[in-house]
Design a protein around this motif. Sequence first.
Motif, mmCIF file in Angstrom:
data_model
loop_
_atom_site.group_PDB
_atom_site.id
_atom_site.type_symbol
_atom_site.label_atom_id
_atom_site.label_comp_id
_atom_site.label_asym_id
_atom_site.label_seq_id
_atom_site.Cartn_x
_atom_site.Cartn_y
_atom_site.Cartn_z
ATOM 1 N N ASP A 155 40.206 33.368 42.713
ATOM 2 C CA ASP A 155 41.083 34.515 42.912
ATOM 3 C C ASP A 155 41.517 35.051 41.548
ATOM 4 O O ASP A 155 42.591 34.726 41.034
ATOM 5 C CB ASP A 155 42.300 34.117 43.751
ATOM 6 C CG ASP A 155 43.161 35.321 44.127
ATOM 7 O OD1 ASP A 155 42.785 36.448 43.756
ATOM 8 O OD2 ASP A 155 44.201 35.120 44.770
ATOM 9 N N LYS A 156 40.662 35.847 40.924
ATOM 10 C CA LYS A 156 40.938 36.370 39.590
ATOM 11 C C LYS A 156 42.176 37.257 39.581
ATOM 12 O O LYS A 156 42.951 37.263 38.617
ATOM 13 C CB LYS A 156 39.721 37.156 39.089
ATOM 14 C CG LYS A 156 39.889 37.747 37.701
ATOM 15 C CD LYS A 156 38.634 38.498 37.288
ATOM 16 C CE LYS A 156 38.819 39.111 35.902
ATOM 17 N NZ LYS A 156 37.607 39.862 35.464
ATOM 18 N N LYS A 157 42.398 37.996 40.655
ATOM 19 C CA LYS A 157 43.543 38.909 40.721
ATOM 20 C C LYS A 157 44.856 38.151 40.628
ATOM 21 O O LYS A 157 45.796 38.613 39.986
ATOM 22 C CB LYS A 157 43.475 39.706 42.024
ATOM 23 C CG LYS A 157 44.591 40.718 42.175
ATOM 24 C CD LYS A 157 44.455 41.501 43.479
ATOM 25 C CE LYS A 157 45.599 42.498 43.627
ATOM 26 N NZ LYS A 157 45.494 43.260 44.911
ATOM 27 N N HIS A 158 44.914 36.994 41.242
ATOM 28 C CA HIS A 158 46.143 36.200 41.242
ATOM 29 C C HIS A 158 46.517 35.747 39.831
ATOM 30 O O HIS A 158 47.674 35.892 39.418
ATOM 31 C CB HIS A 158 45.973 34.978 42.149
ATOM 32 C CG HIS A 158 47.074 33.980 42.020
ATOM 33 N ND1 HIS A 158 48.347 34.195 42.508
ATOM 34 C CD2 HIS A 158 47.110 32.746 41.426
ATOM 35 C CE1 HIS A 158 49.116 33.156 42.238
ATOM 36 N NE2 HIS A 158 48.394 32.260 41.589
ATOM 37 N N ILE A 159 45.572 35.228 39.081
ATOM 38 C CA ILE A 159 45.874 34.717 37.745
ATOM 39 C C ILE A 159 46.234 35.855 36.794
ATOM 40 O O ILE A 159 47.118 35.719 35.936
ATOM 41 C CB ILE A 159 44.690 33.892 37.186
ATOM 42 C CG1 ILE A 159 45.099 33.177 35.897
ATOM 43 C CG2 ILE A 159 43.473 34.758 36.959
ATOM 44 C CD1 ILE A 159 46.110 32.095 36.101
ATOM 45 N N ILE A 160 45.610 37.009 36.956
ATOM 46 C CA ILE A 160 45.935 38.151 36.099
ATOM 47 C C ILE A 160 47.345 38.668 36.405
ATOM 48 O O ILE A 160 48.089 39.068 35.505
ATOM 49 C CB ILE A 160 44.886 39.273 36.273
ATOM 50 C CG1 ILE A 160 43.540 38.796 35.707
ATOM 51 C CG2 ILE A 160 45.339 40.556 35.588
ATOM 52 C CD1 ILE A 160 42.432 39.797 35.832
#
Length: 622
Positions: A155-160
């Motif tokens: 989940d790249k969106k979460h970490i960003i």
Amino acid sequence: MRANHSDNRLYQTYSHDPRSKNDQKDRDTISCVNLNVEEAPGLHYLSPPSNTSTNHLHVTPRRRANTAHVYTDSNGLIINGLLFDKQLFQPPQSSYVLDYSKSTKDLNRFLEAHKTPTKSSNLDLHLFKLSFIITLSEWNVDKELLIDYCPREDDKKHIIEEINYYKKFCFPELNTKQKNGGSIVNDPSTYVFTRTSSKGQAEYGYCRRITYDNNQMTKFPVVICIVSIYPYFILFDAILSELTAVYISNEYDCSLLMQSFYSKPLPIPSLNSSNIICKLNNNRVFYYICPHDDRLNHDYFFTLLSSLSPNYIVYLFESMLRSKKILCYSRSLSKLTKCCLALSHLIYPFMWPYPFVSIMPSSWMQDLIDSPCPYIYGCLYETTELFSSIIEQDCLRVNLDSNTIDVGLDDGFILPLDLRQTLQSSLEYLIRFRLTKSNSTLINIAVSEACLHVFIELLHRLPDFFKRDPISIESTNDERKFSTCSNHSQNDDNENDPQSNDVQHDECKKKEGNRLGYDFRSDEFLILQPTSSYVTFLNDFIHGMIFLKFLDDYQRPDNNSKQLFLLFSQRLNERRRMTIDELSINPLIRFRQTFDLLEKHINQASKSTNPFFTKLVKKLFE
């Protein structure tokens, strides 16, 4: 009113007390400022605690004057009755990296023999929450450019989104008033920002700036940031040193190393699990032991004493106990954040219950500086110049670069005179260590002990009048008991028995009074104070937010509370065990004796050619 380093007004008032000639029985009139320890009569070292195996030895006062009482303990060294962590006596290391010229096979043997145990359920699975590398695309707020990050989740969106909460702390000098101008602070040392998450959890961001010319993506510096909920400055500063060196030579290798560090479990100060090991390359390994004493995790007090004179530190110490607004500023990110964190730790065992930001982004200044409640904020010098008009007059403005304090209203001192004098004189004595560039860890411990002594003297009777109610620990039980008490008069069995109702009513009042989980008999506690000034200070202090927060947390049965108050409880017990003869020693003399001996033993340890972990490695390779 402006106070500067050449103004001795605050210092001089410490030794002025017109009652001293008339009331020699009052401890408040004792002056320590001009005390000559070398010529003071009755100078002697303290006897060991009553529970040590050597208390059968009888030492006359004359012999004690020439004999230092130092005792070894399984957890460290006992000096003048005070126990110090054994890791304090390990030779100081400039790096936590071990270098080997051995083969890869030997290094693998070392790693296999020193795997961190995983049987402890208290270990976090990862060394930190997240880490990222960021720079700027242009001079403007919200123009940060994310280069790399860890962990690499699906989940790249979460970490960003998580990183967005921290990016403004990486370049706090950016502001909306200077969209295309201003200057970037050039400070290569690690600095620390603080943030409170939406769940109320304190978080620490450890940042390091990199400025170099080769293959640089933009003209702006690169920032490597590690976010953790743990105040392990020494650990993350050492990790950032490794990441910085690798990033300059190879960005891809830095990414791999960052992920390797992330995959390690967090070390905790316990006998079973207290270290981490990370392979850097074929001949180098990162090795870190987590100290039991949290004060060995940072150098904040040393930095504070290097930036402000002792009389100003005492002034800020008292100002915090008054719940004043404090704004610290500097041109150095590292100095600023360390000094702010030092202030927050200065009042241990108490916690600062109000807003605290070690480095405030310039873009937030206008919204936060007019807070109606007390605060401790740190900001860059240029930020204060831009927003000087909105800084309130009742705020203490602390210039860490010039050693000055601007105060709107000087409302005097609040601590009992003898405790204030001892605190300042102890800090003045430590200047000798700083000027000779002695062990910064020793200074760190000494400043902490000098401040802790104030609270130990004020609160050493607290255990006699404070008791935590084990029945009221769980809130669900509290609510159930209170509900039962509220309806006790409706009990059919007792409605015709007035005596039974009165007993139950008294019990209910007691239970309702203990809904917070403790009983503190404050009136009795105040009556037994040694002087009127102690009573005056404590009568106000024990009803303030700082003390009430302390009572809420003190002696709770959970592990976090025990660890938090471990040092305080230890020093409290040591103070309560002191004999009349030991208490007759001037506390400044005791302080100087203790840290002279402590310095001696640390210096002896530094001469060792075989540090603890090096000996282990040699045994493995034999």
